[in-house]
Each structure stands twice: as structure tokens, then as C-alpha cells.
Design an enzyme around this catalytic site. Structure first.
Site, PDB file in Angstrom:
ATOM      1  CE1 TYR A  88      -3.770  -2.347   0.349  1.00 16.12           C
ATOM      2  CE2 TYR A  88      -2.488  -3.322   2.124  1.00 16.12           C
ATOM      3  CZ  TYR A  88      -3.549  -3.377   1.241  1.00 16.12           C
ATOM      4  OH  TYR A  88      -4.379  -4.462   1.241  1.00 16.12           O
ATOM      5  CG  HIS A 140      -7.169   4.307   1.121  1.00 18.08           C
ATOM      6  ND1 HIS A 140      -8.079   5.316   1.273  1.00 18.08           N
ATOM      7  CD2 HIS A 140      -7.743   3.220   1.714  1.00 18.08           C
ATOM      8  CE1 HIS A 140      -9.150   4.872   1.908  1.00 18.08           C
ATOM      9  NE2 HIS A 140      -8.965   3.612   2.198  1.00 18.08           N
ATOM     10  CE1 TYR A 175      -3.711  -3.935   5.707  1.00 16.48           C
ATOM     11  CE2 TYR A 175      -3.657  -4.983   7.855  1.00 16.48           C
ATOM     12  CZ  TYR A 175      -3.190  -4.890   6.563  1.00 16.48           C
ATOM     13  OH  TYR A 175      -2.210  -5.725   6.125  1.00 16.48           O
ATOM     14  CG  ASN A 217     -12.044  -0.066   6.334  1.00 19.75           C
ATOM     15  OD1 ASN A 217     -11.749   1.011   5.825  1.00 19.75           O
ATOM     16  ND2 ASN A 217     -12.548  -1.074   5.643  1.00 19.75           N
ATOM     17  CG  ASP A 277      -7.903   8.601   1.170  1.00 23.11           C
ATOM     18  OD1 ASP A 277      -7.696   8.238   2.349  1.00 23.11           O
ATOM     19  OD2 ASP A 277      -8.703   8.012   0.412  1.00 23.11           O
ATOM     20  CG  ASN A 305     -15.421   2.619   5.355  1.00 23.98           C
ATOM     21  OD1 ASN A 305     -16.531   3.070   5.652  1.00 23.98           O
ATOM     22  ND2 ASN A 305     -15.252   1.797   4.340  1.00 23.98           N
TER      23      ASN A 305
END
Length: 188
Positions: free
Chosen positions: A14, A19, A64, A66, A91, A112
Site C-alpha cells: 500500500y 489511500h 488498516y 477501516n 485522502d 471508513n
């Protein structure tokens, strides 16, 4: 003490994705100041330093996106940091790529990570830097888009905005957030 949180997802997969722009801003602040991250507390990589006479905690949750609220809650509870002394960088699909907007409070807007922070802090009243990543074109899904890297052309738009975001964070260590918000939203 102030807590500046950059949102993103852990792991090389990532790194530098849309994100993870919050992580990129936090990494830029650390690099420019020669600071090193500590690990394994608050489910985050973190740095505790002093900026312009103000104690500051830089936080990159490793839970993560969320589940970012879990990490933010652990850190703010540990250091007894009020929600109005929290600034979250994340973001935003609803802003053009590279556009930044500072806000004092608000809803999650479908994000989220912000939704989880609101749930864990039990308030919408924390400061934010919304970092524009634009919207996908054509048939590309939002999920694929946010987990993709910026193009070379987009990189030219986001690099100065990462610096502006860093400057806004540093200004907040000297001035009330409302003043910083007004200064940066009018000039940028």
C-alpha cells in the site's frame, strides 16, 4: 499535547497509494525534522517530539484504514489528549488531486477510517486535513482507485500539497486551529 494522525494501510503493498496520503504527510514531517519512528505501541508507528514549543505525537495507525479509530483511541487515552487536540490527515475523493482543505469537525463523508475514529472517540469534533485524490474515471472501482499509486502527472500535484500539509501541521503547534484553517483554506 497534540496528536497528528496520518491515515493509511500498513505494508509495502500500500506504500504511496492514494489511500496512504496521510502516511506520506507524516513521513514527510518526520523526514524533514530528522525524526525516527518507534513501533509496537498503540497499534501504530509513532513519534513523540516537540514542535514550536508544543509536545506533539505523530501517529500512523497500523490497524488498516477501516480500524484506525482503535489506534487513535489507545494513543489519545494513554497521553490524555482531548479530541480537539487531534488532527487527522486523510485522502478525500471529493477534492481534486492535490487540493487540501482543513476542517474543525464534521461527518465521515463515506470515509471508513474517519467513520471508525468518530466511533472510537465518540465525537465528530476533531481537526482534519482533507487531501484531495480526485475520483476514478471510467469503470474503475473506487476501491481499486484508492489502492492504486498516483500517476507521474498526479505526483506533480501532490508533492507541493504534502509540503503545505506539513506547514499546516506545524502552524497548528503555534496558533489555534481555526486561524490555521482560515489561513490555509484562503491561500491554498
Amino acid at each position: 499535547m497534540k496528536c497528528i494522525v496520518g491515515l493509511g494501510n500498513p505494508g509495502l503493498r500500500y506504500k504511496k497509494t492514494r489511500h496512504n496520503i496521510g502516511f506520506q504527510v507524516i513521513d514527510h514531517i518526520a523526514k524533514e525534522n530528522g525524526w525516527k519512528f518507534k513501533k509496537d505501541k498503540f497499534n501504530a508507528h509513532y513519534i513523540q517530539e516537540v514542535v514550536n514549543g508544543e509536545k506533539v505525537l505523530l501517529l500512523k495507525p497500523q490497524t488498516y484504514m477501516n480500524r484506525s479509530g482503535q489506534s487513535v483511541k489507545e494513543a489519545t487515552d494513554y497521553f490524555n489528549i482531548d479530541a480537539d487536540d487531534v488532527l487527522v490527515i486523510y485522502d478525500d475523493l471529493d477534492l481534486p488531486t492535490g487540493k487540501i482543505r482543513l476542517r474543525q469537525k464534521g461527518g465521515h463523508g463515506g470515509h471508513n477510517g474517519i467513520r471508525d475514529i468518530i466511533a472510537h472517540l465518540d465525537t465528530k469534533e476533531f481537526n482534519r486535513i482533507r487531501f484531495g485524490i480526485g475520483r476514478p474515471e471510467g469503470d474503475e472501482s473506487v476501491t481499486d482507485y484508492v489502492l492504486d499509486k498516483f500517476s507521474k502527472a498526479e505526483q506533480a500535484d501532490i508533492t507541493p500539497s504534502i509540503e503545505k500539509s506539513k506547514e499546516a501541521c506545524e502552524a497548528w503547534c503555534e496558533k489555534p486551529f481555526l486561524q490555521v484553517m482560515n489561513d490555509f483554506n484562503q491561500s491554498y
